[in-house]
Design a protein around this motif. Structure first.
Motif, PDB file in Angstrom:
ATOM      1  N   PRO A 137       1.054  -0.721   0.473  1.00  0.00           N
ATOM      2  CA  PRO A 137       0.192  -0.236   0.089  1.00  0.00           C
ATOM      3  C   PRO A 137       0.681   1.345   0.346  1.00  0.00           C
ATOM      4  N   LYS A 138       0.272   1.766  -1.087  1.00  0.00           N
ATOM      5  CA  LYS A 138       1.079   3.532  -1.014  1.00  0.00           C
ATOM      6  C   LYS A 138       0.882   3.742   0.287  1.00  0.00           C
ATOM      7  N   PRO A 139       1.984   4.407   0.937  1.00  0.00           N
ATOM      8  CA  PRO A 139       1.713   5.792   2.406  1.00  0.00           C
ATOM      9  C   PRO A 139       0.935   6.612   1.991  1.00  0.00           C
ATOM     10  N   LYS A 140       0.622   6.991   2.370  1.00  0.00           N
ATOM     11  CA  LYS A 140      -0.199   8.173   2.617  1.00  0.00           C
ATOM     12  C   LYS A 140      -0.085   9.164   3.010  1.00  0.00           C
ATOM     13  N   ILE A 141       0.575  10.149   2.414  1.00  0.00           N
ATOM     14  CA  ILE A 141       0.776  11.610   2.656  1.00  0.00           C
ATOM     15  C   ILE A 141      -0.402  12.768   3.303  1.00  0.00           C
ATOM     16  N   ASP A 142       0.313  12.525   3.815  1.00  0.00           N
ATOM     17  CA  ASP A 142      -0.397  14.083   4.877  1.00  0.00           C
ATOM     18  C   ASP A 142      -0.583  15.238   4.522  1.00  0.00           C
ATOM     19  N   ASN A 143      -0.830  15.956   4.187  1.00  0.00           N
ATOM     20  CA  ASN A 143      -0.329  17.131   3.337  1.00  0.00           C
ATOM     21  C   ASN A 143      -1.153  18.399   4.772  1.00  0.00           C
ATOM     22  N   SER A 144      -1.745  17.786   5.808  1.00  0.00           N
ATOM     23  CA  SER A 144      -2.659  18.722   6.658  1.00  0.00           C
ATOM     24  C   SER A 144      -0.980  19.927   6.837  1.00  0.00           C
ATOM     25  N   ALA A 145      -0.335  19.089   7.144  1.00  0.00           N
ATOM     26  CA  ALA A 145       0.321  20.404   7.917  1.00  0.00           C
ATOM     27  C   ALA A 145       1.366  21.344   6.583  1.00  0.00           C
ATOM     28  N   ALA A 146       1.403  20.782   5.696  1.00  0.00           N
ATOM     29  CA  ALA A 146       1.599  21.561   4.752  1.00  0.00           C
ATOM     30  C   ALA A 146       0.718  22.913   4.239  1.00  0.00           C
ATOM     31  N   GLU A 147      -0.624  21.848   4.593  1.00  0.00           N
ATOM     32  CA  GLU A 147      -1.646  22.981   3.959  1.00  0.00           C
ATOM     33  C   GLU A 147      -1.902  24.093   4.684  1.00  0.00           C
ATOM     34  N   ALA A 148      -1.514  23.618   6.463  1.00  0.00           N
ATOM     35  CA  ALA A 148      -1.915  24.636   7.193  1.00  0.00           C
ATOM     36  C   ALA A 148      -0.350  25.864   7.653  1.00  0.00           C
ATOM     37  N   GLN A 149       0.768  24.960   6.629  1.00  0.00           N
ATOM     38  CA  GLN A 149       1.932  25.556   6.524  1.00  0.00           C
ATOM     39  C   GLN A 149       1.114  26.649   5.997  1.00  0.00           C
ATOM     40  N   ARG A 150       1.353  26.409   4.569  1.00  0.00           N
ATOM     41  CA  ARG A 150       0.659  27.146   3.039  1.00  0.00           C
ATOM     42  C   ARG A 150      -0.257  28.328   3.421  1.00  0.00           C
ATOM     43  N   LYS A 151      -1.490  28.044   4.308  1.00  0.00           N
ATOM     44  CA  LYS A 151      -2.190  29.028   5.138  1.00  0.00           C
ATOM     45  C   LYS A 151      -1.585  30.162   5.613  1.00  0.00           C
ATOM     46  N   ALA A 152      -0.705  29.202   7.055  1.00  0.00           N
ATOM     47  CA  ALA A 152      -0.162  30.195   7.884  1.00  0.00           C
ATOM     48  C   ALA A 152       0.496  31.498   7.442  1.00  0.00           C
ATOM     49  N   ALA A 153       1.552  30.939   5.718  1.00  0.00           N
ATOM     50  CA  ALA A 153       2.129  31.839   5.394  1.00  0.00           C
ATOM     51  C   ALA A 153       1.739  32.843   4.248  1.00  0.00           C
ATOM     52  N   ALA A 154       0.503  32.461   3.787  1.00  0.00           N
ATOM     53  CA  ALA A 154      -0.720  32.735   3.048  1.00  0.00           C
ATOM     54  C   ALA A 154      -0.941  34.637   4.500  1.00  0.00           C
ATOM     55  N   GLN A 155      -1.464  33.811   5.336  1.00  0.00           N
ATOM     56  CA  GLN A 155      -2.210  35.014   6.064  1.00  0.00           C
ATOM     57  C   GLN A 155      -0.828  35.195   6.581  1.00  0.00           C
ATOM     58  N   ALA A 156       0.232  35.367   6.914  1.00  0.00           N
ATOM     59  CA  ALA A 156       1.401  36.372   7.601  1.00  0.00           C
ATOM     60  C   ALA A 156       1.305  37.062   6.171  1.00  0.00           C
ATOM     61  N   GLU A 157       1.700  36.391   4.955  1.00  0.00           N
ATOM     62  CA  GLU A 157       2.205  37.259   3.467  1.00  0.00           C
ATOM     63  C   GLU A 157       0.827  38.801   3.354  1.00  0.00           C
ATOM     64  N   SER A 158      -0.762  38.061   3.666  1.00  0.00           N
ATOM     65  CA  SER A 158      -1.419  39.319   3.676  1.00  0.00           C
ATOM     66  C   SER A 158      -1.099  40.003   4.791  1.00  0.00           C
ATOM     67  N   GLU A 159      -1.311  40.065   6.253  1.00  0.00           N
ATOM     68  CA  GLU A 159      -0.904  40.422   7.031  1.00  0.00           C
ATOM     69  C   GLU A 159      -0.157  41.691   7.083  1.00  0.00           C
ATOM     70  N   ARG A 160       1.320  41.381   6.319  1.00  0.00           N
ATOM     71  CA  ARG A 160       2.642  42.152   6.263  1.00  0.00           C
ATOM     72  C   ARG A 160       2.069  42.900   5.149  1.00  0.00           C
ATOM     73  N   GLN A 161       1.564  42.213   4.333  1.00  0.00           N
ATOM     74  CA  GLN A 161       1.027  43.871   2.911  1.00  0.00           C
ATOM     75  C   GLN A 161      -0.265  45.086   3.518  1.00  0.00           C
ATOM     76  N   ALA A 162      -1.175  44.222   3.986  1.00  0.00           N
ATOM     77  CA  ALA A 162      -1.717  45.655   5.041  1.00  0.00           C
ATOM     78  C   ALA A 162      -0.836  45.923   5.419  1.00  0.00           C
ATOM     79  N   ARG A 163      -0.258  45.415   7.003  1.00  0.00           N
ATOM     80  CA  ARG A 163       0.937  46.741   7.113  1.00  0.00           C
ATOM     81  C   ARG A 163       1.752  47.340   6.863  1.00  0.00           C
ATOM     82  N   LYS A 164       1.859  46.970   5.785  1.00  0.00           N
ATOM     83  CA  LYS A 164       2.863  47.826   4.721  1.00  0.00           C
ATOM     84  C   LYS A 164       2.140  48.801   3.888  1.00  0.00           C
TER      85      LYS A 164
END
Length: 312
Positions: A137-164
């Motif tokens: 069986p192919k190992p299941k790749i848990d993308n939840s951490a990557a997705e959460a990290q991507r969302k956090a990075a996007a949110q941080a980027e949006s906050e940085r843009q707003a502050r800027k």
């Protein structure tokens, strides 16, 4: 009776031997079937770092090796038992020559044993049963951490843009306020400079006009400064008409030229004694004022000067 008949084991012994061999083979087959294949325990899932795939291969060779070892061990256990011990020769019975056709049965013992042993050779079947045919069986790749990290990075980027953007807006507002304040200050300074210049021009024009004009400017006695003060004394001729100890007050208006000299004297308020008034006018002419100025320019002045005489 021939020597061959005497050496051949009895039929009962042969049957017992055959049954024993078959029983051992059946037991060996049952043992092989009963061998439990090792259960492959799946490795515990490890928390994998994002975007890293780790494949784990099963130790198939180890399982087949263990099965081969078990098969060889079973063969070794079976082969010694296949050898049939020679049964004790019974006493010859003269009445059993009819059993000669049973010789082929003795000759067929070995072929029967050989196929049974040969039937144990299909190792691939056992290994195939043990080794899983299904793909891993192919190992299941848990993308939840990557997705959460991507969302956090996007949110941080949006906050940085707003502050800027907020900082840029604040900087623009400060620059605009500073520009307005500078413009206002410049306008006020310009207006003050223009007002000062206008006042200076007006004063200069007034001074020039005053310098050219002989129009008198009224001054009080407190603002007048004597360059040389006159000597005011009560006239002796006026003493006949006055009582001793009285005070006679006379108010004079003096016209002072631009050099401080007294050009004209007139009586604004009489003392009641004409001699005192006349003597006051004469005495005041002996004095001289410092020039009166307005806006730094000497002008003609009218000075109101009260004089008091005490009757001796």
């Amino acid at each position: 009776m021939s020597s061959t008949d005497l050496d051949a084991p009895p039929l009962k012994s042969l049957l017992l031997a055959i049954v024993a061999v078959l029983g051992l083979h059946v037991l060996a087959a049952i043992a092989l079937v009963a061998i439990k294949t090792p259960e492959l325990k799946p490795e515990p899932k490890k928390e994998m770092s994002p975007l890293e795939i780790k494949f784990v291969s099963l130790p198939a060779k180890t399982v087949s090796t263990e099965v081969e070892k078990q098969t060889v061990t079973a063969k070794k256990e079976v082969q010694p038992e296949v050898q049939v011990q020679p049964a004790p020769q019974p006493e010859p019975k003269p009445k059993e020559p009819v059993k000669q056709p049973k010789e082929p049965v003795v000759k067929n013992i070995e072929p029967k044993v050989t196929p049974v042993i040969a039937s144990e050779k299909p190792r691939p079947d056992t290994s195939q049963k043990v080794a899983p045919k299904e793909p891993l069986p192919k190992p299941k790749i848990d993308n939840s951490a990557a997705e959460a990290q991507r969302k956090a990075a996007a949110q941080a980027e949006s906050e940085r843009q707003a502050r800027k953007a907020e900082q840029e807006a604040q900087a623009r507002a400060e620059q605009e306020a500073k520009r307005v304040a500078d413009a206002k200050a410049a306008a006020q300074a310009k207006a003050a400079a223009e007002a000062a210049a206008a006042q200076a021009r007006a004063e200069a024009e007034a001074a020039a006009a005053l310098a050219q004009s002989n129009e008198p400017v009224s001054f009080t006695a407190s603002s007048a400064n004597w360059a040389s003060a006159p000597n005011f004394s009560f006239p002796e001729r006026a003493a006949r008409r006055a009582r001793s100890g009285d005070t006679l007050n006379v108010v004079l208006v003096l016209r002072v030229n631009k050099q401080g000299g007294i050009d004209n004297v007139r009586v604004a308020q009489s003392s009641g004694n004409p001699l005192v008034d006349k003597e006051a006018r004469r005495q005041v002419r002996s004095g001289k004022f410092k020039p009166f100025t307005k806006n730094g320019v000497p002008v003609v002045g009218d000075v109101t000067l009260p004089i008091s005489y005490a009757v001796p």
